[in-house]
Enzyme design. Sequence first.
Site, PDB file in Angstrom:
ATOM      1  N   TYR A  18      -0.644 -56.806   2.097  1.00  0.00           N
ATOM      2  CA  TYR A  18      -1.032 -58.153   1.695  1.00  0.00           C
ATOM      3  C   TYR A  18      -0.431 -58.565   0.348  1.00  0.00           C
ATOM      4  CZ  TYR A  18      -4.641 -57.969   5.329  1.00  0.00           C
ATOM      5  OH  TYR A  18      -5.317 -57.872   6.520  1.00  0.00           O
TER       6      TYR A  18
ATOM      7  N   LYS B 193     -28.471 -36.843  -6.007  1.00  0.00           N
ATOM      8  CA  LYS B 193     -28.617 -38.276  -5.754  1.00  0.00           C
ATOM      9  C   LYS B 193     -27.330 -38.827  -5.139  1.00  0.00           C
ATOM     10  CE  LYS B 193     -26.996 -39.765 -10.317  1.00  0.00           C
ATOM     11  NZ  LYS B 193     -27.260 -40.610 -11.487  1.00  0.00           N
TER      12      LYS B 193
END
Length: 380
Positions: free
Chosen positions: A270, A38
């Site tokens: 940042y 999955k």
Amino acid sequence: MNETATRVYAEIDLDAVRANVRALRARAPRAALMAVVKADAYGHGAIPCARAAQEAGATWLGTATPQEALALRAAGIGGRIMCWLWTPGGPWQEAVEADIDVSVSGMWALEEVRAAARAAGRTARIQLKADTGLGRNGCQPADWAELVGAAVAAQAEGTVQVTGVWSHFACADEPGHPSVPLQLAAFRDMLAYAEKEGVEPEVRHIANSPATLTLPESHFDLVRCGLAVYGVSPAPELGTSEQLGLRPAMTLKASVALVKTVPAGHGVSYGHHHVTESETVLALIPAGYADGIPRHASGRGPVLVGGGVHRVAGRVAMDQFVVDLGSDGGRVRAGDEAVLFGSGAHGEPTAEDWAQAAHTIAYEIVTRIGARVPRVYRNA
């Protein structure tokens, strides 16, 4: 290496996948093994990993969604495939026609798969899921008699064949957790009831990767292995990959995009959460949270570059982050290889190291590596 793979890419060693499947089969010698593929095989690539797992003896494949299961069939992958995460109106008929085992947790799902079987003109393969204490999908004990009775009736009319009874542990990755024996007892009780009422399952299964490694009494006919197939330890409490006899299959690499010297007091990325203490060398790594690098690992994520392990300096941005090389900086050039994580065999960080840096689990680290990161397969 093609040009698109030089920025950042994930090397997937399919020999490691094969070796892990063989190692897990040895842990559960009397049970068949389902390789769970999955979420694009936990970020490793569902199609190549499914094939490698089958080559190593996995006789079942598991997916969450029916679309994942149908994609395996569309790629020409045979053998038994099971999927378990359904919503009303799902592609039941397509799954029935593709000979996929579908999980049923409630009456609505049984009714939809019966209708799909009639429309397809063939018998649907279904597996009944029991909620033994996880509290997610699965049928509660109070509703089990109704679901089992309806499934047996549907089997008698020929619309379905009940091929399995299964459940899922909540805390198998926590050794000694009191819920584990309680769930195992509940599963035995619900299984016994279903069999008493006429269900003759081909496979009975509850063991996930941690239970496969540590709870032989839970192996029954089939074990479902997900993260362990890809060589990552399902829990630090159980041991490292090496201690568990597993080989991590994914190595995440990038090319250094820029190297430069900056003065003391220079802010980095940042928010200037990292400010240089002295003149130092910074290296720019062209991968960010759009590629799956966890922003929560800002200031902590480890990277092997220039022969040493360095931490992310400042915040991880969308497409890039910086490492402060300090005195090692003179040895690094643009284009040099940076290894974010791998097996650890060559001194590089592991997915578990990144999980600790981001305060998450290794499952998330490998699975979140994004679609714009090319997968380069070795030993295909």
